[in-house]
Design a protein around this motif. Structure first.
Motif, PDB file in Angstrom:
ATOM      1  N   GLN D 289       0.836  -1.195   0.000  1.00 11.68           N
ATOM      2  CA  GLN D 289       0.000   0.000   0.000  1.00 11.68           C
ATOM      3  C   GLN D 289       0.873   1.248   0.000  1.00 11.68           C
ATOM      4  O   GLN D 289       0.644   2.203  -0.721  1.00 11.68           O
ATOM      5  CB  GLN D 289      -0.885  -0.041   1.255  1.00 11.68           C
ATOM      6  CG  GLN D 289      -2.199   0.673   1.102  1.00 11.68           C
ATOM      7  CD  GLN D 289      -2.922   0.232  -0.161  1.00 11.68           C
ATOM      8  OE1 GLN D 289      -3.169  -0.954  -0.336  1.00 11.68           O
ATOM      9  NE2 GLN D 289      -3.241   1.163  -1.054  1.00 11.68           N
ATOM     10  N   THR D 293       1.135   4.201  -2.834  1.00 10.91           N
ATOM     11  CA  THR D 293       0.862   5.602  -2.514  1.00 10.91           C
ATOM     12  C   THR D 293       2.056   6.476  -2.889  1.00 10.91           C
ATOM     13  O   THR D 293       1.904   7.522  -3.510  1.00 10.91           O
ATOM     14  CB  THR D 293       0.575   5.755  -1.009  1.00 10.91           C
ATOM     15  OG1 THR D 293      -0.536   4.947  -0.688  1.00 10.91           O
ATOM     16  CG2 THR D 293       0.267   7.203  -0.661  1.00 10.91           C
ATOM     17  N   VAL D 297       0.316   5.938  -7.666  1.00  7.17           N
ATOM     18  CA  VAL D 297      -0.442   5.161  -8.650  1.00  7.17           C
ATOM     19  C   VAL D 297      -1.913   5.540  -8.552  1.00  7.17           C
ATOM     20  O   VAL D 297      -2.459   5.694  -7.471  1.00  7.17           O
ATOM     21  CB  VAL D 297      -0.268   3.653  -8.373  1.00  7.17           C
ATOM     22  CG1 VAL D 297      -1.151   2.848  -9.305  1.00  7.17           C
ATOM     23  CG2 VAL D 297       1.177   3.267  -8.544  1.00  7.17           C
ATOM     24  N   ALA D 299      -5.990   5.582  -8.729  1.00  5.44           N
ATOM     25  CA  ALA D 299      -6.946   4.732  -8.014  1.00  5.44           C
ATOM     26  C   ALA D 299      -7.188   3.379  -8.691  1.00  5.44           C
ATOM     27  O   ALA D 299      -7.002   2.333  -8.078  1.00  5.44           O
ATOM     28  CB  ALA D 299      -8.257   5.478  -7.850  1.00  5.44           C
ATOM     29  N   PHE D 300      -7.562   3.397  -9.963  1.00  5.58           N
ATOM     30  CA  PHE D 300      -7.935   2.134 -10.610  1.00  5.58           C
ATOM     31  C   PHE D 300      -6.737   1.207 -10.714  1.00  5.58           C
ATOM     32  O   PHE D 300      -6.842  -0.006 -10.534  1.00  5.58           O
ATOM     33  CB  PHE D 300      -8.474   2.368 -12.013  1.00  5.58           C
ATOM     34  CG  PHE D 300      -9.577   3.373 -12.071  1.00  5.58           C
ATOM     35  CD1 PHE D 300     -10.352   3.650 -10.947  1.00  5.58           C
ATOM     36  CD2 PHE D 300      -9.852   4.054 -13.242  1.00  5.58           C
ATOM     37  CE1 PHE D 300     -11.372   4.588 -10.997  1.00  5.58           C
ATOM     38  CE2 PHE D 300     -10.882   4.976 -13.302  1.00  5.58           C
ATOM     39  CZ  PHE D 300     -11.636   5.250 -12.175  1.00  5.58           C
ATOM     40  N   TYR D 301      -5.582   1.801 -11.001  1.00  2.67           N
ATOM     41  CA  TYR D 301      -4.406   0.956 -11.170  1.00  2.67           C
ATOM     42  C   TYR D 301      -3.895   0.448  -9.839  1.00  2.67           C
ATOM     43  O   TYR D 301      -3.286  -0.607  -9.760  1.00  2.67           O
ATOM     44  CB  TYR D 301      -3.348   1.710 -11.973  1.00  2.67           C
ATOM     45  CG  TYR D 301      -3.902   2.106 -13.324  1.00  2.67           C
ATOM     46  CD1 TYR D 301      -4.191   1.119 -14.274  1.00  2.67           C
ATOM     47  CD2 TYR D 301      -4.213   3.417 -13.619  1.00  2.67           C
ATOM     48  CE1 TYR D 301      -4.756   1.454 -15.485  1.00  2.67           C
ATOM     49  CE2 TYR D 301      -4.775   3.761 -14.837  1.00  2.67           C
ATOM     50  CZ  TYR D 301      -5.042   2.774 -15.769  1.00  2.67           C
ATOM     51  OH  TYR D 301      -5.614   3.094 -16.960  1.00  2.67           O
ATOM     52  N   GLN D 302      -4.188   1.197  -8.777  1.00  6.37           N
ATOM     53  CA  GLN D 302      -3.858   0.675  -7.449  1.00  6.37           C
ATOM     54  C   GLN D 302      -4.561  -0.649  -7.220  1.00  6.37           C
ATOM     55  O   GLN D 302      -3.992  -1.600  -6.706  1.00  6.37           O
ATOM     56  CB  GLN D 302      -4.311   1.670  -6.380  1.00  6.37           C
ATOM     57  CG  GLN D 302      -3.321   2.747  -6.108  1.00  6.37           C
ATOM     58  CD  GLN D 302      -3.347   3.176  -4.653  1.00  6.37           C
ATOM     59  OE1 GLN D 302      -3.897   2.482  -3.792  1.00  6.37           O
ATOM     60  NE2 GLN D 302      -2.728   4.309  -4.380  1.00  6.37           N
ATOM     61  N   LEU D 303      -5.834  -0.675  -7.604  1.00 10.32           N
ATOM     62  CA  LEU D 303      -6.590  -1.912  -7.419  1.00 10.32           C
ATOM     63  C   LEU D 303      -5.967  -3.040  -8.235  1.00 10.32           C
ATOM     64  O   LEU D 303      -5.763  -4.151  -7.730  1.00 10.32           O
ATOM     65  CB  LEU D 303      -8.043  -1.704  -7.843  1.00 10.32           C
ATOM     66  CG  LEU D 303      -8.865  -0.799  -6.930  1.00 10.32           C
ATOM     67  CD1 LEU D 303     -10.214  -0.491  -7.543  1.00 10.32           C
ATOM     68  CD2 LEU D 303      -9.053  -1.474  -5.585  1.00 10.32           C
ATOM     69  N   LEU D 304      -5.667  -2.737  -9.490  1.00  9.12           N
ATOM     70  CA  LEU D 304      -5.046  -3.758 -10.333  1.00  9.12           C
ATOM     71  C   LEU D 304      -3.752  -4.248  -9.702  1.00  9.12           C
ATOM     72  O   LEU D 304      -3.515  -5.453  -9.570  1.00  9.12           O
ATOM     73  CB  LEU D 304      -4.754  -3.190 -11.728  1.00  9.12           C
ATOM     74  CG  LEU D 304      -5.961  -2.932 -12.626  1.00  9.12           C
ATOM     75  CD1 LEU D 304      -5.530  -2.279 -13.922  1.00  9.12           C
ATOM     76  CD2 LEU D 304      -6.673  -4.252 -12.907  1.00  9.12           C
ATOM     77  N   THR D 306      -2.663  -4.012  -6.596  1.00 10.75           N
ATOM     78  CA  THR D 306      -2.833  -4.724  -5.331  1.00 10.75           C
ATOM     79  C   THR D 306      -3.199  -6.180  -5.584  1.00 10.75           C
ATOM     80  O   THR D 306      -2.599  -7.100  -5.013  1.00 10.75           O
ATOM     81  CB  THR D 306      -3.934  -4.063  -4.490  1.00 10.75           C
ATOM     82  OG1 THR D 306      -3.669  -2.674  -4.400  1.00 10.75           O
ATOM     83  CG2 THR D 306      -3.978  -4.650  -3.098  1.00 10.75           C
ATOM     84  N   GLY D 307      -4.173  -6.382  -6.434  1.00 14.23           N
ATOM     85  CA  GLY D 307      -4.587  -7.747  -6.734  1.00 14.23           C
ATOM     86  C   GLY D 307      -3.443  -8.573  -7.287  1.00 14.23           C
ATOM     87  O   GLY D 307      -3.164  -9.679  -6.822  1.00 14.23           O
ATOM     88  N   LEU D 308      -2.760  -8.000  -8.254  1.00 11.89           N
ATOM     89  CA  LEU D 308      -1.650  -8.728  -8.874  1.00 11.89           C
ATOM     90  C   LEU D 308      -0.576  -9.081  -7.861  1.00 11.89           C
ATOM     91  O   LEU D 308      -0.059 -10.198  -7.849  1.00 11.89           O
ATOM     92  CB  LEU D 308      -1.016  -7.881  -9.983  1.00 11.89           C
ATOM     93  CG  LEU D 308      -1.663  -7.970 -11.349  1.00 11.89           C
ATOM     94  CD1 LEU D 308      -0.851  -7.168 -12.361  1.00 11.89           C
ATOM     95  CD2 LEU D 308      -1.719  -9.446 -11.785  1.00 11.89           C
ATOM     96  N   ILE D 310      -0.695  -9.305  -4.540  1.00 12.28           N
ATOM     97  CA  ILE D 310      -1.084 -10.310  -3.535  1.00 12.28           C
ATOM     98  C   ILE D 310      -0.921 -11.703  -4.136  1.00 12.28           C
ATOM     99  O   ILE D 310      -0.287 -12.591  -3.556  1.00 12.28           O
ATOM    100  CB  ILE D 310      -2.557 -10.124  -3.095  1.00 12.28           C
ATOM    101  CG1 ILE D 310      -2.683  -8.873  -2.231  1.00 12.28           C
ATOM    102  CG2 ILE D 310      -3.035 -11.339  -2.312  1.00 12.28           C
ATOM    103  CD1 ILE D 310      -4.105  -8.613  -1.767  1.00 12.28           C
ATOM    104  N   ILE D 311      -1.483 -11.875  -5.318  1.00 11.63           N
ATOM    105  CA  ILE D 311      -1.409 -13.209  -5.918  1.00 11.63           C
ATOM    106  C   ILE D 311       0.031 -13.539  -6.291  1.00 11.63           C
ATOM    107  O   ILE D 311       0.513 -14.649  -6.040  1.00 11.63           O
ATOM    108  CB  ILE D 311      -2.347 -13.296  -7.136  1.00 11.63           C
ATOM    109  CG1 ILE D 311      -3.793 -13.205  -6.646  1.00 11.63           C
ATOM    110  CG2 ILE D 311      -2.127 -14.591  -7.901  1.00 11.63           C
ATOM    111  CD1 ILE D 311      -4.808 -13.221  -7.737  1.00 11.63           C
TER     112      ILE D 311
END
Ligand code: ATP
Ligand code: ATP
Ligand code: MG
Ligand code: MG
Lengths: 310, 323, 500, 323
Positions: D289, D293, D297, D299-304, D306-308, D310-311
């Motif tokens: 995170q 920050t 990055v 907002a939308f790419y943060q989500l992308l 983060t997901g990537l 973690i996995i």
């Protein structure tokens, strides 16, 4: 349909002048309020405004809210349920632009629907509220005026994809772009959450130790950012602006912590919404958008606005 | 052998107890409905049943069917809401670009299938924990949906589409009919196909099933694909109702669907599942919400009541089933 | 002699079906009291009642002459009763020492060194040479069984209940068990002993109680009866004596394994099995037999070697692939690898037939395949709709056997075919294996029971420490020779038959 | 005995692999940190490490310790966020009414304990599924917190309190120290006390533990109490930082904490738990995170991302552990 740019538009303060005194509704008329949520003080104040307006104009207002801010089907079901209760008018604040569309369509046949604030249902025939876009504009204008030589600015956004977050951020950035020296160095989401705003602001303050100002999409986040600014020892040096004008924001401004908040006067908005509904039911032809006031409240002008707080 | 015990009553009784478990929730549902129709004004009306309870129950049921399948194998799918959003915006976008609704529908379902397939392969091939995989894709698919639309809703879907999935047949709304049809279909699949039996058995003891010569990974993956497709289908139904699709759609669906599945008797440790139960669970939860709204209960107290009633229903269910 | 435990007029039924009917039982200090009966006769149920896990519907229990009401295992322990369960009840993540002392650790803060020291004598007593700090999950089933025994010892109980304690032990560990049991009885401990092996009864028991169909058939002094009489009491008829395998016709090589290996488990395993032949892997605990069978079936990966079926290589085997190529596998650990506990008996039985496509889920198909299998193997109760969890251990084992009989296969890998199966059924299963071989099935099995190995095998491959130590033909085979190869005792000099 | 195989080398290898599992995440953490300190400006600073990653990691770690305990028994606690909110507002309210901070702290912890106890008793006594119980109380406790404060935040906590839990010792922030101390303590409890051993054992084979004469229900209940108390403690730390307690605090904590625990190697099916792993997992998630920050990055790419990530981290972890 965008209330921010709609041509058919009137300032709420002009209502009495243009359309005369508020007509008296029939006895026993009830309005229903479909709130966005109640977990933010802003919505509670709006609700207080409904009740106050109801008392003032002689209608009973029941306002209900789904249990959280992103339960879109829940809000729709709630609206559908309330449609069955025979309200003459529904004052709805949709969670997203589209989640209440079927409800609005169904209501069209039986009761009047006012879209009050925030997300905008494109099919709404009546809108009462302030311009979300302008929320951002007013803070940007203030910064343009105060820092003509430029500086670094960070935006703390609300939840990604939500109307209010998008519009406020857009208004802010577009306006600020007038002075290339005032740079938006970061624009990151904190999901309307105080804890996330705090953490994010701490990170940003470390990266940009000379940050000029934070613009936050709502006051809850702004108050989290204030704590981060305090913890970094930059209180007074890095300005913090919020949006909404909740009581806690006023308190913080008085203490000299929060720099300012764009107050959109939720209590007043609630009263106006009731007034508009009463007028419409009496057959008055009001413009599609009734704009409610907003103002950038700071320590200097706080006293003048505090009267609208209850 | 002459020694065999009279077994029929035994098995019969067990099956009866099993049926009682469904009946428990059904009883709670019916009792609740009767009680409410006397005490809560306008609760008992076709209109309220269909619009106040029906739509949210239908959507939740459809998602919950998929989760029931996933949970039966001992897995979990947190990504349903994001999968729904991604399929919805892609489907809606295609329609807006002028493709016929049917093509867009198929494309959206395919998106759901691919999203589920990715989950399934990460879980079976790379052998990651389902929770963590779908937590990751929950975020990732949401990010995809948002960046695909740049955060904007896609408005004005074609009327032909809205009427197709949003319309009524014989006065009954299509979402409700679709949910019922899917419940029936997936219930039957579970009971009367090998696939269903394998999925149940895998949840009971995956190793034993694998050693029986069954490709366990394939069936586990299948459940995630089913979950993805059903999430996409639920999203298609929702956007037909709304007439618009937005990338933030589907937030929190996973929790309501898991709740419906579990209230309906599916065990989170796998091996036990009940599709009809998922429907009953979804109905119970929607009815609860509806009644609280009709009664004008305030948001905070709605939370209190919801919590109490979920637990209360489970306690009643527990005791009607007996020790 | 002092009476440690007495049960009178015990009745117990599950969901209305009586399992124990008016059963009486007494245990004296210093005796081994064997409990005999067919699979499903109610032995485990009686023992669980004595251990406070079930409450009898009626009847009384007394310990040391005083009537007691046991409501939980805790109560039973307080009365000085310990139990070794038929299905192992250890915690995989904890160490041997932690498992042995579970519930009796003493102070809140654990002192591993002291715990290890405390259990060492018990491990020695049962002859288990693993370090007390080893996690139990890393032990073989047989080793785990020894841990269970050590656990009962550590409780210093006056009454020890042993429900099939030897079902996965080899001859050597069984000897060990005998010694432990004798040492215990010498100090006045009373032991209730359940086993399907008459040689164990012969060796240990002072008195024998026989249950049949939940009823108390009789209690006798072992000295006073013959084995035939006991069998007569158990099953109500006499059984044919066990003989040698019939002469079998062997066909082509069905299964050929060459140089199979996985570091740490087994190395350089080469073997062939012909159609109609029964080949057995013999060896001590941990010799690697289970691992070899699992590897051939593709249940575990291998790092070296090849597997051929009917002359065609089977690279990268998985259970699904091997099943489709006609290989069957019956695992050793029925609880973890065999049954789906909450599924019905019929589902458990049909899993493989479905996958093979020879049956559908329709009732008609189920009836066609399930009922005859249950009848042939004598699964009791004869209720395909029952969840398998509620069957007795031996009957669960029969269902797993039936799974592969129903599906049919050309090569059958069986790990401990008769684990937990009663004498009568055992004879039936031997006949069944003979029949399968006669039909041309190639059978590779692992067994720890030497009489069984001798009764069934055409050839015996003896494993030691993960390697093949030698091969014995039927003519060469004897218990002594198998043991000599398995232990590596240096007897080559005087027995030329034992060269690998 | 020469007859059983020498098992020591075997055990040694397995133990090493076990340690590698922790090491895997540690390696990812360190590699990530090194990579970021070259690429992300101001990432590599003591200050960033301590205050940037530290605080959110500290809070998440504390909650995740409790969840690790609960998950080890095969349970789940979704109510931690609501429990945190309830304890926080009650504690803050007491301070505002003039009670000394210490009393308020104890009261808040007691609230957390009671909230956990209710969960535990519903799960063990009434034998309901942990998921459904804590889903119910998640809603219920949130409703309590909101109605207690009427939805308003409680502002202006006494400075003495803010300094106590929000301050520093030897330049290190107290939240971080508290988290480390708790990790150490709960790690030791798990390894070196009967209680810890029983909790681990219950997840492995509850039936076997019961057969050993141990009161399984009591220990299961205890884990929920621990989880409640730790959630309350995390909330106390947070409000000392934020200077305000609000009833909506703690939203989504359950997900982050479960993620930290699972990333750290705790298995959701119980029987395996790793408190140090929970700390590493929390650190990894916070670092992620933090970097996103710092990089600004979108907002939308943060989500992308983060997901990537973690996995991705789990995949790396999977392969470093080997098959
Ligand atoms: N929990 C239960 N519910 C229903 N029936 C049960 C249950 N436990 C045992 N039974 C039934 O009770 C009978 C006796 O079982 P038990 O386990 O006592 O047999 P057993 O003599 O120990 O057999 P085995 O030699 O196979 O271990 C069986 O018919 C079994 O199906
Ligand atoms: N789960 C495991 N983890 C690590 N090592 C194991 C495991 N299972 C077995 N082993 C080891 O593998 C070797 C072979 O064990 P295996 O179970 O194949 O023996 P076996 O000859 O079949 O004996 P048994 O009679 O106990 O089944 C032994 O050294 C054993 O300690
Ligand atoms: Mg038994
Ligand atoms: Mg073996």
């Amino acid at each position: 349909f965008s209330p921010d740019t709609e041509k058919s538009r009137i300032e709420s303060s002009q209502l009495a002048a243009k359309f005369g005194p508020v007509p008296k509704p029939a006895a026993g008329v009830q309005f229903g309020g479909v709130m966005k949520a109640l977990s933010n003080e802003y919505w509670q104040l709006l609700r207080a405004g409904y009740v106050k307006g109801g008392a003032k104009y002689g209608v009973k207002v029941d306002a209900q809210a789904p249990s959280n801010e992103s339960d879109q089907i829940g809000q729709l079901s709630m609206m559908n349920t309330m449609l069955g209760k025979g309200y003459k008018a529904l004052l709805v604040s949709p969670q997203s632009d589209v989640n209440l569309l079927p409800g609005i369509e169904r209501a069209g046949k039986t009761s009047l629907v006012l879209n009050v604030n925030d997300a905008v249902a494109p099919t709404a025939q009546h809108f009462v509220g302030n311009s979300q876009y302008d929320n951002g504009v007013s803070v940007a204008n203030h910064l343009l005026k105060t820092f003509p030589k430029g500086g670094q600015v960070a935006v703390i956004e609300g939840q990604a994809g939500v109307y209010a977050a998008k519009q406020r951020t857009l208004g802010f950035k577009t306006t600020l772009a007038k002075n290339a020296a005032l740079k938006v160095v970061a624009s990151v989401p904190a999901d309307w959450d105080r804890q996330k705003a705090f953490t994010t602001a701490r990170d940003l303050l470390r990266r940009y130790p000379n940050l000029t100002a934070f613009y936050c999409n709502n006051d809850t986040m702004a108050l989290g950012v204030v704590e981060a600014v305090k913890a970094s020892g930059r209180l007074g040096k890095t300005l913090v602006f919020g949006t909404d004008g909740i009581n806690a924001a006023y308190d913080s401004i008085k203490k000299g912590e929060l720099t300012g908040t764009v107050d959109s006067f939720p209590v007043l908005t609630g009263e106006v919404a009731v007034e508009v509904a009463v007028r419409l039911l009496a057959g008055q032809k009001l413009p599609r958008v009734v704009a409610t006031p907003q103002a950038l409240v700071m320590k200097g002008n706080l006293a003048q606005y505090e009267q609208f707080k209850k | 052998m002459q020694m065999t015990q009279p077994s029929a009553p035994n098995a019969g009784r067990a099956a009866m107890i099993e049926r009682l478990r469904e009946a428990g929730i059904l009883a709670i549902l019916i009792l609740g409905a009767v009680a409410f129709s006397f005490t809560v004004p306008s609760f008992f009306s076709v209109d309220n049943a269909i619009t106040g309870i029906g739509l949210s129950a239908a959507i939740n049921t459809i998602v919950a069917i998929g989760l029931t399948y996933v949970i039966m194998t001992g897995g979990i799918d947190l990504s349903v809401g994001s999968t729904a959003a991604l399929s919805a915006v892609i489907g809606a976008d295609l329609m807006q670009r002028g493709l016929p609704p049917l093509v867009a529908i198929l494309a959206a379902l395919a998106v759901g299938a691919v999203a589920g397939l990715v989950n399934g392969l990460l879980i079976t091939r790379v052998q990651l924990a389902p929770f963590i995989v779908t937590l990751g894709t929950m975020t990732f698919y949401r990010g995809l949906a948002l960046s695909y639309t740049n955060g904007q809703p896609i408005l004005s879907l074609p009327d032909s589409y809205k009427q197709s999935l949003g319309g009524t047949v014989l006065g009954l709304p299509i979402p409700l009919l679709a949910a019922l049809a899917l419940v029936a279909a997936f219930s039957l699949i579970l009971k009367f196909t090998k696939t269903g039996q394998y999925i149940l058995a895998i949840g009971g003891n995956a190793e034993a099933v694998r050693l029986s010569g069954i490709n366990v990974d394939r069936f586990i993956t299948l459940t995630y694909v089913i979950s993805g497709v059903l999430a996409a289908f639920a999203a298609l139904i929702l956007i037909a109702q709304l007439g618009a699709a937005e990338p933030i759609l589907g937030n929190g669906w996973e929790l309501s669907a898991i709740a419906a599945a579990v209230v309906g008797g599916t065990s989170l440790s796998g091996g036990k599942g009940n599709v009809v139960g998922a429907l009953l669970g979804a109905l119970l939860l929607s009815m609860l919400q509806n009644v609280l709204t009709l009664l004008g209960v305030q948001a905070f107290y709605q939370l209190l009541a919801t919590g109490l009633i979920i637990i209360g229903a489970m306690v009643i269910d527990r005791y009607t089933r007996g020790r | 002699m002092e009476e440690l435990l007495a049960a009178h007029h015990i009745h117990k039924s599950f969901s209305g079906v009586p399992v124990l009917r008016d059963v009486g039982f007494t245990l004296r200090a210093g005796e081994v009291h064997a409990l005999l009966g067919e699979n499903g006769a109610g032995k485990s149920t009686l023992l669980k009642t004595l251990f406070g896990m079930h409450r009898p519907d009626s009847g009384t229990l007394s310990v040391g002459g005083r009537e007691v009401h046991l409501t939980s295992p805790k109560d039973a322990e307080a009365q000085g009763i310990a139990m070794i369960h038929q299905e192992l009840a250890l915690i995989p993540e904890l160490t041997v020492a932690q498992n042995v002392l579970l519930g009796n650790e003493g102070a809140q803060v654990l002192n591993y060194a002291r715990m290890n020291a405390r259990v060492t004598p018990f491990l020695e007593q049962v002859g288990l040479s693993v370090a007390p700090g080893t996690p139990v999950r890393r032990l073989t089933i047989a080793q785990q069984q020894m841990v269970e025994i050590a656990r009962a010892l550590a409780r210093r109980a006056r009454i020890i209940i042993m429900d099939e304690p030897t079902s996965s032990l080899t001859t050597h560990e069984i000897e060990q068990m005998y010694r432990v049991v004798r040492e215990l009885t010498a100090t006045g401990v009373g032991i209730i002993y359940v086993s399907h092996h008459f040689d164990e009864i012969e060796e240990l028991a002072d008195r024998v109680t026989v249950l049949r169909d939940g009823q108390h058939i009789g209690t006798v002094n072992k000295r006073d009866v013959t084995q035939e009489e006991l069998v007569q009491m158990m099953v109500g008829r006499t059984l044919l004596a066990q003989g040698a395998p019939p002469d079998r016709e062997r066909g082509d090589v069905r299964l050929a394994v060459s140089h199979l290996g996985r570091p740490g488990a087994f190395e350089d395993i080469s073997l062939t099995v012909r159609a109609g032949e029964v080949v057995t892997l013999a060896g001590l605990i941990g010799a690697g037999r289970t691992e070899v069978l699992r590897a051939i079936y593709g249940a575990d990966p291998v790092s070296a070697g090849q597997i051929e079926l009917d002359g065609q290589s089977a690279p990268h085997p998985t259970p699904a692939l091997m099943m489709r190529r006609g290989v069957g596998f019956i695992p050793e650990d029925r609880r973890h690898h065999g049954i789906v506990p909450d599924a019905r008996v019929s589902v458990n039985m049909m899993l493989t037939s479905w996958a093979k496509g020879i049956a559908s889920v329709r009732e008609r198909d189920m009836a066609r395949l399930v009922a005859p299998q249950m009848r042939q193997l004598g699964v009791r109760p004869n209720t395909p709709e029952q969840t398998i969890r509620r069957l007795s251990g031996g009957n669960q084992q029969k269902v797993i056997l039936a799974r592969w009989l129903a599906a049919g296969c050309g090569v059958l890998l069986i790990d401990e075919p008769t684990r937990g199966i009663d004498v009568a059924s055992k004879a039936d299963i031997y006949t069944l294996i003979d029949d399968l071989a006669a039909q041309g099935v190639a059978i590779l099995m692992a067994s720890s029971e030497l009489p069984e190995v001798l009764r069934l095998s055409d050839r015996i491959l003896v494993m030691r420490e993960g390697r093949l130590a030698g091969e014995l033909s039927r003519a060469q085979a004897s218990e002594e020779r198998i043991l000599a190869l398995a232990t590596g005792a240096n007897s080559h000099a005087n027995d030329p038959a034992l060269s690998a």
